[in-house]
Design a protein around this motif. Structure first.
Motif, short mmCIF file in Angstrom:
data_model
loop_
_atom_site.label_atom_id
_atom_site.label_comp_id
_atom_site.label_asym_id
_atom_site.label_seq_id
_atom_site.Cartn_x
_atom_site.Cartn_y
_atom_site.Cartn_z
N SER A 1 49.08 42.32 20.48
CA SER A 1 50.38 42.99 20.57
C SER A 1 51.33 42.18 21.45
CB SER A 1 50.23 44.39 21.16
OG SER A 1 49.44 45.21 20.34
N ARG B 1 55.53 42.74 23.18
CA ARG B 1 56.73 43.56 23.31
C ARG B 1 57.90 42.64 23.59
NH1 ARG B 1 58.76 47.59 28.06
NH2 ARG B 1 59.72 49.23 26.77
N SER C 1 61.93 42.09 24.32
CA SER C 1 63.07 42.77 24.91
C SER C 1 64.35 42.03 24.54
CB SER C 1 62.94 42.83 26.44
OG SER C 1 61.81 43.58 26.82
N PHE D 1 55.22 47.83 13.79
CA PHE D 1 56.30 47.54 14.75
C PHE D 1 57.08 48.81 15.05
CE2 PHE D 1 57.11 42.75 13.66
CZ PHE D 1 55.75 42.51 13.80
N THR D 2 57.60 48.87 16.27
CA THR D 2 58.43 50.00 16.69
C THR D 2 59.63 49.50 17.46
OG1 THR D 2 56.47 51.43 16.85
CG2 THR D 2 58.49 52.19 17.92
N SER E 1 62.98 50.44 19.79
CA SER E 1 63.49 51.48 20.66
C SER E 1 64.63 50.91 21.48
CB SER E 1 62.38 52.02 21.59
OG SER E 1 61.88 51.00 22.42
N TYR F 1 64.19 47.16 22.54
CA TYR F 1 62.81 46.67 22.57
C TYR F 1 62.24 46.61 21.15
CZ TYR F 1 63.40 48.15 27.41
OH TYR F 1 63.87 48.31 28.69
N GLN G 1 58.32 46.65 19.92
CA GLN G 1 56.88 46.67 20.15
C GLN G 1 56.19 46.24 18.87
OE1 GLN G 1 55.05 47.43 23.01
NE2 GLN G 1 53.32 46.74 21.79
N ASN H 1 52.58 45.50 17.16
CA ASN H 1 51.13 45.68 17.23
C ASN H 1 50.46 45.09 15.99
OD1 ASN H 1 51.49 47.18 19.62
ND2 ASN H 1 51.67 49.10 18.49
#
Length: 124
Positions: free
Chosen positions: A17, A19, A21, A68-69, A71, A80, A82, A84
């Motif tokens: 994973s 993350r 930014s 993927f997420t 936010s 962001y 995220q 995975n």
């Protein structure tokens, strides 16, 4: 003017994973829809995910849906991504983009500001 700066990319293995930014400066992005795009060598830039100005509407490319997420934290002026269960085919330069509209858009031409990108490499 909005300046965007991506961070968090790197070299990872399949299944790992990351993350990413995207920090904005110059003005608040609270009224901007935001998007993440990626571009692999020899390929066109493609839509990955987008989020509306208030975070209530999001969309994903089929290739990343469920992994993927996106936010956003408007108080921090940051978006962001995220990621995975990364796969080698996720390898690309990832770009953050801001759109002067409340809704995200799936075409790169619909965005007004872009970051410099961050490299994500997934080894098999």
């Amino acid at each position: 003017q909005v300046q965007l700066a991506e961070s968090g990319g790197g070299l990872v293995q399949t299944g790992d994973s990351l993350r990413l930014s995207c920090a904005a400066s110059g003005r608040t992005i609270s009224s901007y829809a935001m998007g993440w795009f990626r571009q692999a060598p020899g390929k066109e830039r493609e839509f990955v995910t987008g989020i509306s100005w208030n975070g209530k509407s999001v969309g994903y490319a089929d290739s990343v849906k469920g992994r993927f997420t996106i936010s956003r934290d408007n108080a921090k002026n940051t978006v962001y991504l995220q990621m995975n269960s990364l796969k080698p085919e996720d390898t690309a330069v990832y770009y953050c983009a801001a759109r002067g509209d409340s809704s995200y858009y799936v075409r790169a031409s619909g965005y007004d500001y872009w970051g410099q990108g961050t490299q994500v490499t997934v080894s098999s």
